[in-house]
Design a protein around this motif. Sequence first.
Motif, PDB file in Angstrom:
ATOM      1  N   PHE A 262       0.830  -1.205   0.000  1.00  0.00           N
ATOM      2  CA  PHE A 262       0.000   0.000   0.000  1.00  0.00           C
ATOM      3  C   PHE A 262       0.865   1.257   0.000  1.00  0.00           C
ATOM      4  CE2 PHE A 262      -2.594  -3.253   2.084  1.00  0.00           C
ATOM      5  CZ  PHE A 262      -3.784  -3.130   1.377  1.00  0.00           C
ATOM      6  N   PRO A 263       0.387   2.319  -0.634  1.00  0.00           N
ATOM      7  CA  PRO A 263       1.120   3.584  -0.582  1.00  0.00           C
ATOM      8  C   PRO A 263       1.023   4.196   0.808  1.00  0.00           C
ATOM      9  CG  PRO A 263      -1.009   3.920  -1.631  1.00  0.00           C
ATOM     10  CD  PRO A 263      -0.868   2.437  -1.400  1.00  0.00           C
ATOM     11  N   TYR A 264       1.936   5.093   1.105  1.00  0.00           N
ATOM     12  CA  TYR A 264       1.946   5.783   2.393  1.00  0.00           C
ATOM     13  C   TYR A 264       1.085   7.039   2.253  1.00  0.00           C
ATOM     14  CZ  TYR A 264       3.951   7.960   6.638  1.00  0.00           C
ATOM     15  OH  TYR A 264       4.125   8.547   7.869  1.00  0.00           O
ATOM     16  N   LEU A 265      -0.112   6.985   2.833  1.00  0.00           N
ATOM     17  CA  LEU A 265      -1.072   8.081   2.761  1.00  0.00           C
ATOM     18  C   LEU A 265      -1.485   8.466   4.175  1.00  0.00           C
ATOM     19  CD1 LEU A 265      -3.436   6.544   0.024  1.00  0.00           C
ATOM     20  CD2 LEU A 265      -1.340   7.858  -0.356  1.00  0.00           C
ATOM     21  N   THR A 266      -1.824   9.714   4.369  1.00  0.00           N
ATOM     22  CA  THR A 266      -2.302  10.156   5.679  1.00  0.00           C
ATOM     23  C   THR A 266      -3.688  10.786   5.551  1.00  0.00           C
ATOM     24  OG1 THR A 266      -1.295  12.360   5.510  1.00  0.00           O
ATOM     25  CG2 THR A 266       0.041  10.617   6.500  1.00  0.00           C
ATOM     26  N   ALA A 267      -4.461  10.640   6.613  1.00  0.00           N
ATOM     27  CA  ALA A 267      -5.766  11.300   6.694  1.00  0.00           C
ATOM     28  C   ALA A 267      -5.872  12.142   7.946  1.00  0.00           C
ATOM     29  CB  ALA A 267      -6.891  10.261   6.697  1.00  0.00           C
ATOM     30  N   GLU A 268      -4.940  11.926   8.894  1.00  0.00           N
ATOM     31  CA  GLU A 268      -5.024  12.644  10.160  1.00  0.00           C
ATOM     32  C   GLU A 268      -3.673  13.193  10.604  1.00  0.00           C
ATOM     33  OE1 GLU A 268      -7.237  11.447  13.508  1.00  0.00           O
ATOM     34  OE2 GLU A 268      -8.891  10.596  12.348  1.00  0.00           O
ATOM     35  N   LEU A 269      -3.043  13.965   9.736  1.00  0.00           N
ATOM     36  CA  LEU A 269      -1.972  14.818  10.222  1.00  0.00           C
ATOM     37  C   LEU A 269      -2.660  15.986  10.923  1.00  0.00           C
ATOM     38  CD1 LEU A 269       0.560  14.964   7.256  1.00  0.00           C
ATOM     39  CD2 LEU A 269       0.621  13.505   9.280  1.00  0.00           C
ATOM     40  N   GLY A 270      -2.236  16.283  12.121  1.00  0.00           N
ATOM     41  CA  GLY A 270      -2.920  17.338  12.860  1.00  0.00           C
ATOM     42  C   GLY A 270      -2.784  18.682  12.184  1.00  0.00           C
ATOM     43  N   GLY A 271      -3.883  19.175  11.623  1.00  0.00           N
ATOM     44  CA  GLY A 271      -3.879  20.537  11.086  1.00  0.00           C
ATOM     45  C   GLY A 271      -3.878  21.563  12.202  1.00  0.00           C
ATOM     46  N   GLY A 272      -4.088  21.083  13.408  1.00  0.00           N
ATOM     47  CA  GLY A 272      -4.068  21.874  14.627  1.00  0.00           C
ATOM     48  C   GLY A 272      -4.215  20.912  15.778  1.00  0.00           C
ATOM     49  N   LEU A 273      -4.668  21.399  16.911  1.00  0.00           N
ATOM     50  CA  LEU A 273      -4.956  20.552  18.069  1.00  0.00           C
ATOM     51  C   LEU A 273      -6.180  21.115  18.771  1.00  0.00           C
ATOM     52  CD1 LEU A 273      -1.391  20.119  19.643  1.00  0.00           C
ATOM     53  CD2 LEU A 273      -2.659  18.372  18.390  1.00  0.00           C
ATOM     54  N   GLN A 274      -7.152  20.249  19.056  1.00  0.00           N
ATOM     55  CA  GLN A 274      -8.306  20.689  19.826  1.00  0.00           C
ATOM     56  C   GLN A 274      -7.929  20.732  21.296  1.00  0.00           C
ATOM     57  OE1 GLN A 274     -10.923  22.124  19.235  1.00  0.00           O
ATOM     58  NE2 GLN A 274     -12.386  21.778  20.851  1.00  0.00           N
ATOM     59  N   ALA A 283      -0.993  24.694  19.102  1.00  0.00           N
ATOM     60  CA  ALA A 283      -0.301  24.240  17.896  1.00  0.00           C
ATOM     61  C   ALA A 283      -0.036  25.436  16.999  1.00  0.00           C
ATOM     62  CB  ALA A 283      -1.157  23.210  17.164  1.00  0.00           C
ATOM     63  N   THR A 284       1.228  25.789  16.828  1.00  0.00           N
ATOM     64  CA  THR A 284       1.580  26.913  15.963  1.00  0.00           C
ATOM     65  C   THR A 284       1.708  26.442  14.520  1.00  0.00           C
ATOM     66  OG1 THR A 284       3.979  26.640  16.135  1.00  0.00           O
ATOM     67  CG2 THR A 284       2.872  27.901  17.890  1.00  0.00           C
ATOM     68  N   SER A 285       1.774  27.403  13.621  1.00  0.00           N
ATOM     69  CA  SER A 285       1.879  27.080  12.197  1.00  0.00           C
ATOM     70  C   SER A 285       3.136  26.278  11.897  1.00  0.00           C
ATOM     71  CB  SER A 285       1.857  28.360  11.366  1.00  0.00           C
ATOM     72  OG  SER A 285       2.938  29.215  11.715  1.00  0.00           O
ATOM     73  N   ARG A 286       4.241  26.605  12.547  1.00  0.00           N
ATOM     74  CA  ARG A 286       5.494  25.903  12.297  1.00  0.00           C
ATOM     75  C   ARG A 286       5.513  24.539  12.977  1.00  0.00           C
ATOM     76  NH1 ARG A 286      10.615  28.572  13.051  1.00  0.00           N
ATOM     77  NH2 ARG A 286      11.186  27.862  10.974  1.00  0.00           N
ATOM     78  N   PHE A 340     -10.165  23.858  17.048  1.00  0.00           N
ATOM     79  CA  PHE A 340      -9.061  22.978  16.699  1.00  0.00           C
ATOM     80  C   PHE A 340      -7.770  23.722  16.378  1.00  0.00           C
ATOM     81  CE2 PHE A 340      -7.233  18.991  15.200  1.00  0.00           C
ATOM     82  CZ  PHE A 340      -7.969  18.042  15.875  1.00  0.00           C
ATOM     83  N   ARG A 341      -7.787  25.044  16.486  1.00  0.00           N
ATOM     84  CA  ARG A 341      -6.649  25.856  16.024  1.00  0.00           C
ATOM     85  C   ARG A 341      -6.236  25.393  14.630  1.00  0.00           C
ATOM     86  NH1 ARG A 341      -4.803  29.582  18.820  1.00  0.00           N
ATOM     87  NH2 ARG A 341      -2.849  29.660  17.646  1.00  0.00           N
ATOM     88  N   ALA A 342      -7.241  25.180  13.796  1.00  0.00           N
ATOM     89  CA  ALA A 342      -7.050  24.629  12.455  1.00  0.00           C
ATOM     90  C   ALA A 342      -6.579  25.714  11.490  1.00  0.00           C
ATOM     91  CB  ALA A 342      -8.367  24.024  11.967  1.00  0.00           C
ATOM     92  N   PRO A 343      -6.111  25.312  10.303  1.00  0.00           N
ATOM     93  CA  PRO A 343      -5.731  26.306   9.288  1.00  0.00           C
ATOM     94  C   PRO A 343      -6.835  27.329   9.010  1.00  0.00           C
ATOM     95  CG  PRO A 343      -4.962  24.146   8.635  1.00  0.00           C
ATOM     96  CD  PRO A 343      -5.793  23.938   9.870  1.00  0.00           C
ATOM     97  N   ILE A 344      -8.084  26.869   8.980  1.00  0.00           N
ATOM     98  CA  ILE A 344      -9.243  27.764   8.930  1.00  0.00           C
ATOM     99  C   ILE A 344      -9.949  27.606  10.259  1.00  0.00           C
ATOM    100  CG2 ILE A 344     -11.386  28.348   7.742  1.00  0.00           C
ATOM    101  CD1 ILE A 344     -10.189  27.007   5.230  1.00  0.00           C
TER     102      ILE A 344
END
Length: 730
Positions: A262-274, A283-286, A340-344
Amino acid sequence: MPYTYDNVSILKDNKRIFPIMGEIHYSRVPRNEWKERLLKMKAGGITIVSSYVIWIHHEEIENQYDWTGERNLHSFMQAVSDCKMKMLLRIGPWVHAETRNGGFPDWLLKKNFDVRTNDEKYFETVKKWYGKIYEQVKDFIANPDDEATKDNPIIGVQIENEYGHCGGLYEKEGGEAHMQRLQKIAIDTGFKVALYTATGWGGAWTGGMLPVMGGYCDAPWDQRVCEIEPSGNYTFTHERNDHNIGSDHGFGYGITFDIEKFPYLTAELGGGLQVTSHRRTIATSRDIAAVALSKMGSGCNLLGFYMYCGGTNPQGKLSTLQESRATGYLNDLPVKSYDFRAPIREFGQVSDTLRELKLFSYFAAEWGEEFCSLPAIIPNEVKPDDLETLRYSYRADEKKGFVFVNNYVRHQKMKAHKKTKLKSPDKSVIFPEIDIENKDFFFFPFNMTYGKSLVKTATVTPLTKIACGKNEIFVFYKRESDRRTGGFFDYTEETPKQVRGDGGDKFLVFTKEDALNAWKMSDGRLLICDRDSYLIESSPDSAELVTRSDGSFFVYPDFEKCPEGFKKTGEENKNADSSLPEVKFAKYERENDLSEKKKSTVEAKKEGEIYKIDLSALVKKLRDSNGLSDIFVKIDYTGESARLYEVKDGKKTLILDHFYLGKEYPWEIGLKRFVESGIDFKNLVLELVPLKKKAEIYIERWPSFDGEEIAALHSVSYEMERKLSIRHYE
């Protein structure tokens, strides 16, 4: 078949693609904001939208289905289709999603069978639920066996979540059988798609479906209230498992599938943290971007971010709908906020995290096909707590590729590596000497071709290309720590003139700041604005600058005509490489000053232990104005948490809530969603819960105390956000 996969990557029309996927929960976002949120995701480079269908949001009372308002899945899918985006629909039935019962309705848990088992009564109940979902989305499924549906948005379905890792059956035979049975029920219901996925970390069973992985920069679900050990997600490793996700359920769970297939795919890289009540991680942008880069350098060929878009929990009929310890879960979360301190963010704010991740998505859009085919080469897998050894890897074949370096670990000081000479895997290519500082993370190309130019080495990172008319410029960006002004490229002897702009390929080097503030336009132009602005394209023939500042921007190539309401005030060279030709971006400013663009205050009257706030004038201003996109109210306070109520006929109704993070992170509320809500904004009550000096809470930036507890409102202010049309197409 338009979409397939092999052991390397996902393919579309037999070509490799590097998708960027972002999670949005439609039922946590007001319906009138869906399209704008999706356009913001698209502007950030998201190509696949993912979303859970949260059972308790739709059938809180048995056999009473709610597909109205923000719960209208059919209308959300229409919005995804209108925005010309693809979809991975995560149909559960158990989803977690920091939701009450992991998304299960209370009535389901009272049945005479055990959920998430191989009991036929449970499967029959799931079959009925899957059928209700299918009724909502059947018109949007891209069936690989039906050519007429090939352009439909739903290309994939995720079955269950963390099955055998967080709940479910933990033994292999029963666990795999469960996942296979759920997949069969989904297919028999009508969910015939190209991609069936299942979460694959921590011992979860996948049933032979395409496994998707995850990784967060910290663990707000960790029960400790202290700084935790450095995350392994900042290392380059062939290990796909993330021991950080749900590690309290069993640290060291292995991989249950053959990673060679299987290819290496992600669905849950933290775009932030709740944030949780006991653990207030920031969770900062960097923090987020360095994890994403580490995954790319480890062989990942799909970056999927959870969450990409924050939201607000909908109103429950029988209870509140958030995860809580009272319902047997690990954490207490806000009743309403799922920011979630998400990108949006929760109210649609575009954050610095989106700007950072956009650097990767722009790269993937231009060079993803070639990049996917390059295997990961990791000479030395550094342990997470080793802060001195240089962390590097390659995505490369025998001749060409990229070297990845990550000298960034959240909350850790990394050893600087002065006068470092990076090399290709076979050491035939040696990069110029550079200083690698603490907090640096980057990737550089070697022996890569751009246009007709073969670049031996570059100590800058490829971003995108400007292709508008006859103009084509390859755009790179510097590291933040790099103070040089030239000498970023080493070219082969065959093409030394072309790369300098003498009738051939042209190169442009941005500062990191300009790269973060650069927005790709669909006609090939590149626009640069400030941190308080961003660009969205709402239709094929229009673009809009959304801004809290003065609305100025730079663009290259220049527009054929000046956008209405703007004036051209000059040109500025944006090429940070002094050895290359200048690239002059046209500068545009507003003809008339944008009034009220600065912060203004709102009066808050203290009455006993509460504060009364009147926001009715701001809501009216927003309702009556054509030029305002939103008004953001900032509540600067110190306390354990804050809650905003409407008071009507002596009854308090919770509107919003917030967990305190520190004085640098005030609570920000967007008013746009409430304009037509019927809420009485003259009679709002703000309550602050005192923060105790000895509270068992992890807060990254604790306030100063004069006594044993503190609950203080410092100010209430607001900022205007405007949407300015830039119609640049002829």
